[in-house]
Motif scaffolding. Structure first.
Motif, mmCIF file in Angstrom:
data_model
loop_
_atom_site.group_PDB
_atom_site.id
_atom_site.type_symbol
_atom_site.label_atom_id
_atom_site.label_comp_id
_atom_site.label_asym_id
_atom_site.label_seq_id
_atom_site.Cartn_x
_atom_site.Cartn_y
_atom_site.Cartn_z
ATOM 1 N N LEU A 31 0.855 -1.195 0.000
ATOM 2 C CA LEU A 31 0.000 0.000 0.000
ATOM 3 C C LEU A 31 0.894 1.250 0.000
ATOM 4 O O LEU A 31 2.092 1.160 0.278
ATOM 5 N N PRO A 32 0.309 2.411 -0.298
ATOM 6 C CA PRO A 32 1.123 3.637 -0.290
ATOM 7 C C PRO A 32 1.809 3.845 1.066
ATOM 8 O O PRO A 32 1.235 3.560 2.112
ATOM 9 N N MET A 33 3.032 4.353 1.012
ATOM 10 C CA MET A 33 3.786 4.603 2.249
ATOM 11 C C MET A 33 3.169 5.778 3.017
ATOM 12 O O MET A 33 2.557 6.662 2.419
ATOM 13 N N ALA A 34 3.387 5.776 4.317
ATOM 14 C CA ALA A 34 2.875 6.872 5.150
ATOM 15 C C ALA A 34 3.907 7.200 6.218
ATOM 16 O O ALA A 34 4.817 6.417 6.491
ATOM 17 N N LYS A 35 3.742 8.374 6.797
ATOM 18 C CA LYS A 35 4.618 8.763 7.896
ATOM 19 C C LYS A 35 3.718 9.285 8.984
ATOM 20 O O LYS A 35 2.819 10.085 8.705
ATOM 21 N N ASP A 36 3.921 8.828 10.205
ATOM 22 C CA ASP A 36 3.114 9.398 11.284
ATOM 23 C C ASP A 36 3.978 10.247 12.201
ATOM 24 O O ASP A 36 5.200 10.154 12.196
ATOM 25 N N TYR A 37 3.320 11.097 12.937
ATOM 26 C CA TYR A 37 3.981 12.050 13.830
ATOM 27 C C TYR A 37 3.590 11.639 15.244
ATOM 28 O O TYR A 37 2.457 11.853 15.662
ATOM 29 N N LYS A 38 4.549 11.005 15.940
ATOM 30 C CA LYS A 38 4.199 10.301 17.189
ATOM 31 C C LYS A 38 4.250 11.169 18.433
ATOM 32 O O LYS A 38 3.594 10.855 19.417
ATOM 33 N N ARG A 39 5.062 12.234 18.398
ATOM 34 C CA ARG A 39 5.226 13.008 19.630
ATOM 35 C C ARG A 39 4.076 13.998 19.817
ATOM 36 O O ARG A 39 3.538 14.510 18.850
ATOM 37 N N ILE A 40 3.785 14.311 21.074
ATOM 38 C CA ILE A 40 2.678 15.221 21.384
ATOM 39 C C ILE A 40 3.006 16.653 20.963
ATOM 40 O O ILE A 40 2.128 17.416 20.578
ATOM 41 N N GLY A 41 4.302 17.016 21.015
ATOM 42 C CA GLY A 41 4.666 18.427 20.853
ATOM 43 C C GLY A 41 5.165 18.774 19.467
ATOM 44 O O GLY A 41 5.658 17.914 18.725
ATOM 45 N N GLU A 42 5.037 20.049 19.135
ATOM 46 C CA GLU A 42 5.479 20.508 17.823
ATOM 47 C C GLU A 42 6.995 20.358 17.675
ATOM 48 O O GLU A 42 7.719 20.398 18.662
ATOM 49 N N GLY A 43 7.424 20.148 16.447
ATOM 50 C CA GLY A 43 8.838 19.895 16.192
ATOM 51 C C GLY A 43 9.249 18.511 16.690
ATOM 52 O O GLY A 43 10.424 18.265 16.967
#
Ligand code: AMP
Ligand code: GLY
Length: 423
Positions: free
Chosen positions: A213-225
Motif C-alpha cells: 500500500l502507499p507509504m505513510a509517515k506518522d507524527y508520534k510526539r505530542i509536541g510541535e517539532g
C-alpha cells in the motif's frame, strides 16, 4: 455480503467509511465502534476481546467477513477461534492467526524471525530475570543511547530510549524484576540505536501474494517539532516525499519479499495487513518493528488514497486470489491531523461535547474517541478525531485539514499545528 469491523478508533471508522463505498457491501457492523462508525455502520455493544459475544453477533447478523482492527484480539487468537469453531469456520477473517500475530505480540519473536530470514534490523540480544547480569554487561559494552523494549504488548509504552548507562541498567532491573510493564517485560530486548527517519509501510497479503500500500509517515510526539511524550500518533501524511523509487525498491527486495516468504517458510498463514515500521538509515531501510494490523492514524491517509473497492480486496485475501488484483492509488497527497483531549497522552479529560461537526459532512472527519449521547457527540478517548484532506501538494492538504479543524471545538482540544513540517 454483511461485514463486521472490530475496533473503536479512527482506523476502524476509516475502514467502515471505505467499505461502505463498495456496492457489494450489505449490512455493515462495527464492534464496539464509535459515534463515527454509527454514521456508516450499525454499532454492536461487544468488546474486541469478547470472542463469544462476537460469535453470537456474527451468527445473528449473518456476517460473512470480519476485519480485525486492533492487535489485541489477533494476539489473543481471534482468527484461530473462528477457524476452530464449526459455526464460524467459513467466515472470512482479515487479520493473521495467533502464531503470525506473535510478530507483534513478542519483540523477541520478531527479532528472531528477522534474523532467520536476513531482514535488515538493529542488532540485538534478549534477557530475562535469570540472566539480568548478562543484560547489564551487554549494556556496558553497548554504545548509548540504549534501546530497551518490553517483549510483550505494552500499549505502545514498552520502548525506552535512554542516554545514561546507569539509568538504562536501573530500567532494565525494573522491567525484569519489578515487572514495570507487567508480564510484557518479563523478557526485554536490548537493541542497537538506529539514527534516521521513520516511515510506515503496510502490506496486504493472503499469505503468498501481496500488495504494498502507499507509504505513510506518522507524527508520534505530542509536541510541535517532534518533541515531548510519545502518543498513539498526532497526524500522518501519504505519500512520503523522501521515499524515492530506488528506496521503495530496496524496501520491497530486502524487507517485504523476505517477510512474506519467511511467513510461508515458517508455516505461518497470514491473511491481513503486515505493518512494517521502517527507519531510513542513510540510504538503507531497516525494520524497527512489525505490527499485524493497520496503523492509526496512517490508515486515515492510506485508505482514502486507494481507489480499489476495499471489500473486493478483502475477499481476494480470504480466497487467496490477491495475485489477480492490481492496486490503484490516487496520486494526490493526503494529510490527517488528530485532535486530542486535554491532558493526553497522560490522564485526559472525557465527556466533553464536540461542537462544529454539523455542516462538514463533505469532509473526511474520522472519529477516534467519541460516543453519541442522545443528540450530542462527546469525547470518550485521548485521540478524539482525525481530519483528513487531499491536495495536489502537501501544503494544500494540510491547509484544508486546519480549516476544517478551526470549525471544530471541545473543551481542552489540542492538535499539532506543524504536521508535515519536515517535508
Ligand atoms: P516501537 O514501539 O517498537 O514502535 O518503538 C517506539 C519508537 O521507538 C519507534 O517508533 C522509534 O521511534 C523508537 N525506536 C524503536 N527502536 C529503535 C531503534 N532501534 N533505534 C532508534 N529508535 C528506535
Ligand atoms: N501509528 C502507529 C501505530 O498504529 O502503531
Amino acid at each position: 455480503m454483511n461485514v463486521l469491523v472490530i475496533g473503536a478508533g479512527g482506523r476502524e471508522h476509516t475502514l467502515c467509511w471505505k467499505l461502505k463505498q463498495s456496492p457489494r457491501c450489505g449490512r455493515l457492523f462495527a464492534a464496539p465502534g464509535n459515534a463515527g462508525t454509527a454514521k456508516c455502520a450499525t454499532n454492536l455493544p461487544v468488546g474486541v476481546n469478547d470472542f463469544e459475544g462476537i460469535k453470537k453477533a456474527v451468527i445473528a447478523n449473518e456476517i460473512k467477513l470480519v476485519i480485525v482492527g486492533p492487535e489485541e484480539p489477533l494476539v489473543n487468537g481471534i482468527h484461530d477461534f473462528f477457524i476452530n469453531d464449526t459455526a464460524l469456520a467459513k467466515v472470512g477473517v482479515i487479520g493473521p492467526q495467533k502464531k503470525a500475530a506473535t510478530l507483534e505480540g513478542s519483540k523477541a519473536f520478531a527479532k528472531a524471525f528477522m534474523s532467520r530470514h536476513n531482514i535488515p534490523t538493529a542488532a540485538y540480544d534478549e534477557f530475562t530475570a535469570e540472566n539480568l547480569k548478562e543484560g547489564e554487561a551487554f549494556l556496558t559494552q553497548s554504545n548509548p543511547p540504549y534501546v530497551l523494549k518490553a517483549d510483550g504488548l505494552a500499549a505502545g509504552k514498552g520502548v525506552l530510549i535512554i542516554h545514561d548507562l546507569e539509568e538504562a541498567k536501573k530500567e532494565l532491573r525494573e522491567m525484569l524484576l519489578e515487572q514495570k510493564f507487567g508480564k510484557a517485560s518479563s523478557k526485554v530486548v536490548i537493541e542497537e540505536f538506529l539514527p534516521g527517519i521513520e516511515l510506515s509501510c503496510f502490506v496486504l497479503t493472503d499469505g503468498s501474494s501481496y500488495l504494498t500500500l502507499p507509504m505513510a509517515k506518522d507524527y508520534k510526539r505530542i509536541g510541535e517539532g517532534d518533541t515531548g511524550l510519545n502518543t498513539g500518533g498526532m497526524g500522518a501524511v501519504s505519500p512520503v516525499p523522501f521515499v524515492t523509487e530506488v528506496f521503495k525498491e530496496k524496501i520491497e527486495r530486502q524487507i517485504i519479499k523476505p517477510t512474506i516468504e519467511g511467513l510461508q517458510k515458517d508455516g505461518m498463514p497470514f491473511k491481513g495487513f503486515v505493518f512494517i515500521g521502517l527507519i531510513k538509515v542513510g540510504e538503507e531501510p531497516k525494520v524497527i518493528e512489525y505490527n499485524v494490523r493497520l496503523g492509526d492514524p496512517e490508515t486515515e491517509v492510506v485508505l482514502p488514497r486507494i481507489k480499489n473497492d476495499l471489500l473486493t480486496l478483502f475477499q481476494a485475501v480470504h480466497e487467496e486470489k490477491l495475485d489477480e488484483i492490481s492496486l490503484e492509488v490516487d496520486p494526490s497527497f493526503a494529510a490527517t491531523i488528530v485532535a486530542t483531549s486535554g491532558g493526553y497522552p497522560e490522564a485526559y479529560e472525557k465527556e466533553k461535547i464536540i461542537y462544529g461537526l454539523e455542516g462538514q459532512q463533505d469532509k473526511m472527519i474520522f472519529h477516534a474517541g467519541t460516543t453519541q449521547q442522545e443528540e450530542e457527540i462527546k469525547t470518550s478517548g485521548g485521540r478524539v478525531l482525525a481530519v483528513t484532506s487531499f491536495g495536489i501538494k502537501h501544503q494544500e492538504a494540510l491547509k484544508d485539514c486546519y480549516e476544517t479543524l478551526s470549525k471544530i471545538n471541545f473543551e481542552g482540544i489540542n492538535y499539532r499545528k506543524d504536521i508535515g513540517f519536515d517535508l
